[in-house]
Design an enzyme around this catalytic site. Structure first.
Site: not given
Ligand SMILES: *Cc1c(COP(=O)(O)O)cnc(C)c1O
Length: 392
Positions: A85, A107, A374
């Site tokens: 993020k 948000e 992610s």
């Molecule tokens: C917020 C989040 C996501 C989902 O958000 P995308 O915009 O689809 O990438 C995925 N993995 C993690 C660890 C997150 O914090």
């Protein structure tokens, strides 16, 4: 990738008149920012020195053995804040400062994007106000505490279902009244133009790095990229730099929740239909009357009824494949990666790992698969322990 914010027949700016000036100013500001080498250089410096880029591309020897191909992990779990993020929040916060804005609003659902925004607000000296559904505040006290510790103000939103989509509406309302002083830092590659393009660009550092890292390690590009999809920002960031290489296949993995047949899931691309949500025409989960459906996923970051317009177009055109895995599959995959490779992924990222396991045996031994992790799993340990009946 048209400059006007359309991806095939998806995208656009579906907004009330009161917000048009704000998005048009943002569009112009972002175009200037992209041309400004000093501004881009500042972003690169912060990504390296503050956020910790480049993140590693880690070879996973036991996953490779199990899945029957060469498996690498792109380690966004090692980025400051524990997820991808920050790539987006740093980019947008610098853009806000570049445009002379003196206040950030955002948000948040589970609070992860709120925390990532609070981090950059503190780092760049910009006051931050976060809109969060009152129901989410009750469920996510720890992230509210983090945001406040970082100096942000959290506003409870009491309207509607008191969750994420109501928080977006509250943030948009604030922005309509304050856009001359305030930047709305949207958290994913959705929303009205220019957000889907801008967030994709800021997250594309993931896909650009992994190409170079794969070339350095293997002498060629990956054969398959896999990422989880909530709103779609880590996925489009992983995929976008490779879209013009036809040899690179791509798989997005959505939240199957309790199973697609139960209706309790967040699989927008697999099960949704076209509609307008939060200023963009894309796929969304809705009932036959067009009411936005309630979504369900154990992974809070995938619990969103919309998805970015570019991914929708790419899936419609067959460039990207998508699938869904259940909560149970994701929990399994989380434990599997922890035991096999010593990495505890976020529940969201565990969806990508589960998607990879579905594909076991479909790649040749010497073919290369890259899974984007992610985020890291620390935030999910309480939920996971509770699910297993363990007190922590
Ligand atoms: C917020 C989040 C996501 C989902 O958000 P995308 O915009 O689809 O990438 C995925 N993995 C993690 C660890 C997150 O914090």
């Amino acid at each position: 990738m048209s400059p006007d914010g359309w991806f095939g027949s998806f995208g656009g700016q579906y907004l009330p008149e009161s917000l048009m000036e704000a998005v048009l100013a943002l569009e112009a500001g972002y175009a200037r920012f992209c041309e400004d080498r000093a501004a881009r250089g500042e972003l690169d410096r912060l990504l390296a020195g503050f956020a910790g880029r480049p993140t590693p591309l880690t070879f996973a020897p036991r996953l490779s053995e199990d899945l029957g191909c060469r498996v690498y992990l792109k380690r966004e779990d090692l980025l400051h804040g524990g997820a991808h993020k920050l790539n987006n929040t740093l980019g947008q916060a610098l853009l806000a400062r570049y445009m002379g804005r003196t206040r950030l609003i955002a948000e948040t659902g589970a609070g992860q994007h709120g925390v990532a925004t609070a981090i950059v607000g503190a780092a760049l000296g910009l006051p931050v106000e976060i809109y969060m559904g009152a129901a989410d505040i009750e469920r996510q006290r720890l992230n509210v505490f983090r945001m406040e510790l970082l100096g942000a103000r959290v506003h409870p939103v009491e309207s509607g279902t008191r969750t994420l989509k109501d928080a977006v509406n509250a943030a948009l309302r604030d922005w309509a009244a304050t856009s001359e002083s305030t930047h709305y830092l949207l958290g994913t590659a959705a929303g009205p133009h220019p957000y889907p393009t801008m967030v994709r660009d800021f997250q594309s550092v993931i896909g650009t790095e992994l190409r170079a890292q794969c070339l350095a390690a293997e002498g060629r590009l990956p054969d398959l990229l896999i990422a989880c999809i909530g709103g779609g920002s880590n996925a489009i960031g992983t995929f976008a730099p490779s879209l013009s290489d036809p040899s690179v296949r791509m798989l997005g993995v959505e939240a199957g929740g309790e199973g697609l047949q139960t209706g309790r899931h967040g699989a927008t691309l697999c099960c949704g239909s076209p509609g307008v949500l939060h200023g963009t025409l894309s796929y969304l989960l809705q009932d036959p009357e067009g009411q936005v459906a309630e979504t369900h996923s154990l992974a809070a970051g995938l619990d969103y009824p919309g998805v970015g317009p570019e991914l929708t177009d790419l899936v419609q055109r067959g460039r990207i494949e998508c699938t869904a895995v259940t909560d149970d599959d994701a929990v399994d995959a989380l434990g599997y990666l922890a035991r096999r490779e010593g990495i505890i992924p976020a529940l969201e990222s565990a969806h990508a790992v589960a998607g990879a396991r579905q594909r076991a045996g479909s790649l040749d031994r010497d073919e290369i698969m890259v899974i984007t992790l992610s985020g890291r799993g620390d935030k999910d340990m309480h939920d996971l322990a509770r699910r297993r009946g363990v007190a922590v």
